[in-house]
Design a protein around this motif. Structure first.
Motif, short mmCIF file in Angstrom:
data_model
loop_
_atom_site.label_atom_id
_atom_site.label_comp_id
_atom_site.label_asym_id
_atom_site.label_seq_id
_atom_site.Cartn_x
_atom_site.Cartn_y
_atom_site.Cartn_z
N ASP A 1 0.82 -1.21 0.00
CA ASP A 1 0.00 0.00 0.00
C ASP A 1 0.86 1.26 0.00
OD1 ASP A 1 -2.27 -1.53 -0.03
OD2 ASP A 1 -2.59 -1.42 2.14
N SER A 2 2.03 1.19 0.61
CA SER A 2 2.94 2.34 0.67
C SER A 2 3.67 2.56 -0.65
CB SER A 2 3.96 2.13 1.80
OG SER A 2 4.75 0.98 1.52
N ARG B 1 12.15 -2.88 -2.76
CA ARG B 1 12.23 -1.54 -3.34
C ARG B 1 12.75 -1.54 -4.77
NH1 ARG B 1 12.96 -0.91 2.06
NH2 ARG B 1 11.66 0.64 3.08
#
Length: 147
Positions: free
Chosen positions: A22-23, A58
């Motif tokens: 979600d981030s 990431r």
């Protein structure tokens, strides 16, 4: 002092699964096979394969999403993490994963879409990508990726 360092060279066992939290943080998961071949006492050639659960976070997960597919040979540096979870029957299960911090795609350049078309060996600095992991902010940003 203690050290938790893993270095693996192996082949991707299936196409990576990449999801975005979600981030907005990307996380990639895939199996990596490492094999060892030796000659047994009876003269037979024996190959043993070890499977490793790889986790990338990431920017490195985004590189995995774009360029890594089943069968690709990778060099990975990272650390071992073991976690537990409860399965559908309520039994506690444990899984050991390699959290990758550095990845280098190996093999010929023409096996790597978008990386080049030469058969010359690629220098480590040309296609090595690093990742800070889930608990350290990504200081390099996506713009600094070599791709």
């Amino acid at each position: 002092m203690s050290v938790n360092k893993v270095i693996l060279v192996g082949n991707v066992g299936k196409d990576p699964e990449v999801r975005h939290l979600d981030s907005g943080v990307a996380v990639a998961n895939f199996p990596l096979a490492t094999s060892e071949t030796y000659i047994a006492k009876n003269g037979d050639k024996v190959t043993t394969t070890e499977w490793h659960n790889i986790v990338m976070w990431r920017g490195l997960a985004e590189v995995v999403e774009k360029y890594v597919t089943k069968g690709k040979q990778l060099y990975i540096e990272g650390r071992i993490r073991t976690r537990s979870y409860d399965d559908q029957s309520g039994n506690k299960r444990y899984i050991t994963e390699i959290y990758g911090d550095v990845m280098q795609m190996l093999g010929r350049k023409d096996d790597q879409p978008g990386v080049g078309q030469s058969d010359q060996p690629k220098q480590a600095s040309d296609n090595t990508t690093t990742n800070k992991g889930p608990d350290i902010p990504d200081a390099t940003g996506e713009e600094d990726l070599p791709f």
